[in-house]
Design a protein around this motif. Structure first.
Motif, PDB file in Angstrom:
ATOM      1  N   HIS A 184       0.812  -1.230   0.000  1.00  0.00           N
ATOM      2  CA  HIS A 184       0.000   0.000   0.000  1.00  0.00           C
ATOM      3  C   HIS A 184       0.833   1.262   0.000  1.00  0.00           C
ATOM      4  O   HIS A 184       0.384   2.324  -0.418  1.00  0.00           O
ATOM      5  N   TYR A 185       2.033   1.169   0.549  1.00  0.00           N
ATOM      6  CA  TYR A 185       2.876   2.373   0.710  1.00  0.00           C
ATOM      7  C   TYR A 185       4.296   2.060   0.243  1.00  0.00           C
ATOM      8  O   TYR A 185       5.257   2.307   0.955  1.00  0.00           O
ATOM      9  N   LYS A 186       4.433   1.572  -0.972  1.00  0.00           N
ATOM     10  CA  LYS A 186       5.749   1.135  -1.431  1.00  0.00           C
ATOM     11  C   LYS A 186       6.771   2.277  -1.425  1.00  0.00           C
ATOM     12  O   LYS A 186       6.540   3.326  -2.036  1.00  0.00           O
ATOM     13  N   HIS A 187       7.879   2.049  -0.757  1.00  0.00           N
ATOM     14  CA  HIS A 187       8.950   3.052  -0.622  1.00  0.00           C
ATOM     15  C   HIS A 187       8.424   4.328   0.010  1.00  0.00           C
ATOM     16  O   HIS A 187       8.980   5.403  -0.185  1.00  0.00           O
ATOM     17  N   ARG A 188       7.325   4.180   0.756  1.00  0.00           N
ATOM     18  CA  ARG A 188       6.778   5.344   1.450  1.00  0.00           C
ATOM     19  C   ARG A 188       6.609   5.072   2.955  1.00  0.00           C
ATOM     20  O   ARG A 188       5.918   5.792   3.636  1.00  0.00           O
ATOM     21  N   ILE A 189       7.236   3.992   3.414  1.00  0.00           N
ATOM     22  CA  ILE A 189       7.274   3.709   4.857  1.00  0.00           C
ATOM     23  C   ILE A 189       8.722   3.805   5.312  1.00  0.00           C
ATOM     24  O   ILE A 189       9.599   3.119   4.772  1.00  0.00           O
ATOM     25  N   ILE A 190       8.958   4.655   6.290  1.00  0.00           N
ATOM     26  CA  ILE A 190      10.321   4.834   6.813  1.00  0.00           C
ATOM     27  C   ILE A 190      10.341   4.348   8.255  1.00  0.00           C
ATOM     28  O   ILE A 190       9.525   4.760   9.071  1.00  0.00           O
ATOM     29  N   ASN A 191      11.272   3.465   8.528  1.00  0.00           N
ATOM     30  CA  ASN A 191      11.392   2.879   9.866  1.00  0.00           C
ATOM     31  C   ASN A 191      12.713   3.278  10.499  1.00  0.00           C
ATOM     32  O   ASN A 191      13.708   3.473   9.813  1.00  0.00           O
ATOM     33  N   ILE A 192      12.708   3.411  11.813  1.00  0.00           N
ATOM     34  CA  ILE A 192      13.970   3.598  12.533  1.00  0.00           C
ATOM     35  C   ILE A 192      14.269   2.292  13.269  1.00  0.00           C
ATOM     36  O   ILE A 192      13.444   1.785  14.043  1.00  0.00           O
ATOM     37  N   HIS A 193      15.431   1.739  12.985  1.00  0.00           N
ATOM     38  CA  HIS A 193      15.852   0.501  13.645  1.00  0.00           C
ATOM     39  C   HIS A 193      16.967   0.832  14.631  1.00  0.00           C
ATOM     40  O   HIS A 193      17.882   1.575  14.304  1.00  0.00           O
ATOM     41  N   GLY A 218      24.419   2.045  17.386  1.00  0.00           N
ATOM     42  CA  GLY A 218      23.942   2.987  16.383  1.00  0.00           C
ATOM     43  C   GLY A 218      22.483   2.800  16.059  1.00  0.00           C
ATOM     44  O   GLY A 218      21.753   2.072  16.746  1.00  0.00           O
ATOM     45  N   ALA A 219      22.066   3.501  15.019  1.00  0.00           N
ATOM     46  CA  ALA A 219      20.684   3.417  14.574  1.00  0.00           C
ATOM     47  C   ALA A 219      20.647   3.577  13.058  1.00  0.00           C
ATOM     48  O   ALA A 219      21.549   4.163  12.467  1.00  0.00           O
ATOM     49  N   THR A 220      19.592   3.033  12.469  1.00  0.00           N
ATOM     50  CA  THR A 220      19.459   3.004  11.018  1.00  0.00           C
ATOM     51  C   THR A 220      18.037   3.390  10.625  1.00  0.00           C
ATOM     52  O   THR A 220      17.082   2.770  11.095  1.00  0.00           O
ATOM     53  N   ALA A 221      17.896   4.379   9.764  1.00  0.00           N
ATOM     54  CA  ALA A 221      16.600   4.678   9.173  1.00  0.00           C
ATOM     55  C   ALA A 221      16.560   4.061   7.785  1.00  0.00           C
ATOM     56  O   ALA A 221      17.500   4.225   7.008  1.00  0.00           O
ATOM     57  N   HIS A 222      15.510   3.341   7.492  1.00  0.00           N
ATOM     58  CA  HIS A 222      15.455   2.637   6.209  1.00  0.00           C
ATOM     59  C   HIS A 222      14.016   2.547   5.719  1.00  0.00           C
ATOM     60  O   HIS A 222      13.066   2.679   6.501  1.00  0.00           O
ATOM     61  N   PHE A 223      13.862   2.340   4.426  1.00  0.00           N
ATOM     62  CA  PHE A 223      12.546   2.049   3.874  1.00  0.00           C
ATOM     63  C   PHE A 223      12.161   0.626   4.271  1.00  0.00           C
ATOM     64  O   PHE A 223      13.006  -0.278   4.289  1.00  0.00           O
ATOM     65  N   ASP A 229      14.169  -5.737   8.281  1.00  0.00           N
ATOM     66  CA  ASP A 229      15.407  -5.008   8.577  1.00  0.00           C
ATOM     67  C   ASP A 229      16.386  -4.988   7.407  1.00  0.00           C
ATOM     68  O   ASP A 229      17.569  -4.703   7.590  1.00  0.00           O
ATOM     69  N   ALA A 230      15.914  -5.293   6.215  1.00  0.00           N
ATOM     70  CA  ALA A 230      16.826  -5.349   5.075  1.00  0.00           C
ATOM     71  C   ALA A 230      16.483  -4.341   3.992  1.00  0.00           C
ATOM     72  O   ALA A 230      17.032  -4.379   2.900  1.00  0.00           O
ATOM     73  N   GLY A 231      15.584  -3.415   4.266  1.00  0.00           N
ATOM     74  CA  GLY A 231      15.205  -2.422   3.271  1.00  0.00           C
ATOM     75  C   GLY A 231      16.313  -1.419   3.019  1.00  0.00           C
ATOM     76  O   GLY A 231      17.265  -1.332   3.795  1.00  0.00           O
ATOM     77  N   PRO A 232      16.188  -0.633   1.934  1.00  0.00           N
ATOM     78  CA  PRO A 232      17.228   0.342   1.581  1.00  0.00           C
ATOM     79  C   PRO A 232      17.481   1.337   2.715  1.00  0.00           C
ATOM     80  O   PRO A 232      16.553   1.935   3.252  1.00  0.00           O
ATOM     81  N   ILE A 233      18.757   1.510   3.046  1.00  0.00           N
ATOM     82  CA  ILE A 233      19.168   2.367   4.160  1.00  0.00           C
ATOM     83  C   ILE A 233      19.218   3.818   3.727  1.00  0.00           C
ATOM     84  O   ILE A 233      19.792   4.149   2.693  1.00  0.00           O
TER      85      ILE A 233
END
Lengths: 285, 285, 285, 285
Positions: A184-193, A218-223, A229-233
């Motif tokens: 529904h939100y392809k490449h429009r969901i941003i997560n902070i890991h 550390g921390a990683t924001a990614h799609f 946890d493997a989406g584009p960083i």
């Protein structure tokens, strides 16, 4: 990354196969329409032969017409072209119980620093309702009790439906969402890991980090993609820790990094500076 | 971490189960002998109840007698006590083909910045012989062709035998050594790994990092144990990378981090500042 | 910053007043000559209306002809245009007594990582002769005893004369050179300063930093201009320090930063990625 | 820095001239009273011969009695001894118009992460009243219009009078306070300065940094003393900037650093980890 917010600034983004003279042809379209380029960056990824262009311009323009004219001169089946005015993006923030990321975004919004408009905050717990509501934003509680993952995903999508948002921000939303949700939100969901991915994939990364005895966390924001946890960083940062830092200290230090990394990623994405290229990102900052 | 090199400075290190009054008792031993404490740090790891003490002192002392007196007042079966004069450690450096780490150590040695004495450099290739020999150190070639891993390990141990070194430094030694080898130098082998462990364990971490699209890369210095890339971490650092950085750029940036992290770790270990605590380290810097 | 070293890669650099359609016209020149752009970055500095372009291209080209054709289409009196093949730059390194920066460059040169050719090392002391000569490079001693500053500058320029170098690298050259010296190598002298400028301008920055009780120290690589320590900054980095770090520890930590920052700056400058813009730099990395 | 908040934990802090056996004597006092040391760190500043000790302990103790017993065994005129339970400190936050630092502290307080109790927020403008009041804290407006600096200082001291706070936090309080003000809260005023001091002392540091063309910007938390921007530094951090970052971007990036550095400094100070030593700090983290 000058953040000009004049309403008539538009951003053109092109991604296509590289070819001789592409820039000349694309800039020709803008020149022919009398548009004034104020920022421009391009990048060719040599191993894949992929071309990326971001151009900010001013002048009287029709978004659709410019996009079509550019697509015509590029003339490559794999091309994607977007033209849009530089304006605040409408977003929903998804949360669970932790306040630091959503609180940071609410304060930024309060002081006009967020290049987004918060439509609502959705939580699978009630914990953060008081924080969100005191900033005057709707808080929507979508409990997961008794629901399957798919049912909860569907309930959240339903809840979001009326808000018409462009992006979802997972601000410590401790749920794994399914492929249907993501689509529904392809490449429009941003997560902070809360780790410098790909270290400590999965649950309880600070516990893992403490146990492993690392000297940086550390921390990683990614799609968000279908691969956990493997989406584009989009952005990453770290902070040093010492042997004297217990698990609680590491969590506390890590939260500082998380909220800054998330805010940085949002700033980049919402200003049209981020391209997704397979599992990687091209970022013009 | 003042690096006083006056010959009469000694370092006492104690690791034991925590108990009330330990510091009082240990400092009492030193006070009774009229020794002057010039640096002291202690740490109690609350989750495990483990006590760590490092004390640098001056004054006329017999290393063995001080260690015995301290062990007597601690009176705990799990105690380890070491007393030694602060002086350069005798080391061997193991290398393969890459020059940046061993070259950095050779230059530091040249200018008197290395708190170690390089006894020899052992390589499984001849590549670095010219570099090492121009600094006047022996280069020992131990080829691995036609040898099993165990046989090569044994050949290296043989080669090292005459040099009587205390520590081995794996300065981009691209071989996996066996448990037998490790047992010869328990907690005395320091390796530099070209990733911020535990990310990118194993081979070709820069290739993995490039493919994953990370925004930071790093390096890790750690003690070598039987678990590949899982030994206690001594030092880590990172550097930012951009989409425009190709694999070659990442390797180049990473090398800068590798050599600095390795040198920092050696400085700490050779100055008796590092305790191994299970898979973690306690470091008084 | 893919470091392609194929001999036929050329780099075009343009700096001029911004105007509508500049990129279109410049890329038109390259397209007309059938040249293939493999890297391109541009930047417009909004406050000053200044345009910067760096283009790497392949194909049969005459450097002078391309530069002239580009200058013709830009048609602005303040324009500077350079076209040159991407190849190693010929440099001289100037030193005093400290080994860490020049040693680092010598090791990089040894392993083929330096995008420069070291023509000679000039020192105002003999200290580093043994280090330099063991790497097979000429060491030229130009003592300053009994000479005025101007006389020593002249003697160094004389010594450099026969080596025909393009850039000078001040690798801890602890001399202040005069305007006459600088004019000989305008924007072609790169210095490493041992503080994060503009903090601790002038002498003994680590002593100043220690006394001030800072928690971070750093280093700055910059072009040398007539204003002491005020030239355009190319690269900076920092490292954390603690109260337990004495002056000697700070110097040691700082040296690690110095040599890495200097090497990073050289890599950028020698690959034509750095533009000087007044007292600032535009860097396409 | 394990943040145990059990009410019976006490922290002893000693600063005095170094002497043989001090630790033995001080720990003897605690041992004699049957108190259990759970954290202890000491440091001797070699150049000044100054001794610093921080001990956290549990057990039934009378703060005044312990402090007196310790002072007795140290027996040095320059000694300072403090014993206090580890509990939240009562603070006032002073602000002007910028929301990011105070907003960050309010969110931390909301989620229980702040080791302080916010008694009130004092502003010389009304701007932040809505933000503060929605978190349920008193906002006191002390306008400066028509007042001399000394009169405004006095008015702020008056306003603070009823709140009985231990520490003042200048969270972007854009006023210079006089010596009289400072003397009321000696070493109990913490300021966040928006540069990595001592770079860019004084007004508009981001404007200065932009103009100077630096590649890193930073922030500094320090105790306020009579010397503007020259008080003892508690914490500093930096962030990289590029040529493409305009002044607005630098301010935005800088704000991220400011709030994190301020929060880190408060955490250290409020947990009794910071000693002032002349113009420097000794920090046990």
């Amino acid at each position: 990354m000058t953040a000009d917010t004049t309403p008539t600034v538009r951003v053109l983004r092109v991604q296509c196969a590289d070819a001789t003279g592409i820039i000349h042809r694309v800039t020709g379209v803008l020149a022919a329409q009398g548009l004034n380029v104020i920022e421009q960056e391009e990048f060719v990824d040599a191993p894949t032969g992929r071309f990326f262009l971001r151009t900010a311009f001013t002048g009287a323009a029709d978004d659709v017409a410019v996009a079509k004219a550019v697509a015509d001169v590029v003339d490559d089946a794999s091309t994607t072209v977007h033209v849009r005015p530089r304006q605040k993006r409408r977003i929903a923030i998804l949360v669970t119980k932790e306040a630091h990321c959503v609180g940071d975004l609410l304060v930024r919004d309060f002081s006009g620093e967020l290049n987004a408009e918060i439509a609502c905050v959705v939580g699978n717990h009630e914990t953060l309702r008081p924080l969100v509501e005191r900033f005057g934003h709707p808080f929507v509680h979508v409990p997961s009790d008794g629901l399957s993952h798919a049912e909860h995903d569907a309930a959240v999508l339903d809840a979001l439906d009326g808000y018409q948002v462009e992006f979802l921000v997972f601000a410590k939303y401790m749920r794994i969402v399914g492929q249907g949700f993501i689509d529904h939100y392809k490449h429009r969901i941003i997560n902070i890991h809360h780790s410098f991915l790909p270290a400590f994939i999965g649950a309880k990364p600070y516990h893992q980090a403490y146990k492993r005895g690392v000297k940086i966390i550390g921390a990683t924001a990614h799609f968000v993609t279908g691969d956990l946890d493997a989406g584009p960083i989009i952005a990453q940062d770290v902070v040093s820790v010492r042997h004297s830092h217990g698990l609680g200290d590491m969590i506390q230090s890590g939260r500082n990094v998380e909220k800054i990394v998330l805010a940085r990623a949002l700033r980049l994405v919402f200003d049209d500076r981020v391209f997704v290229h397979g599992n990687r990102t091209v970022i013009f900052d």
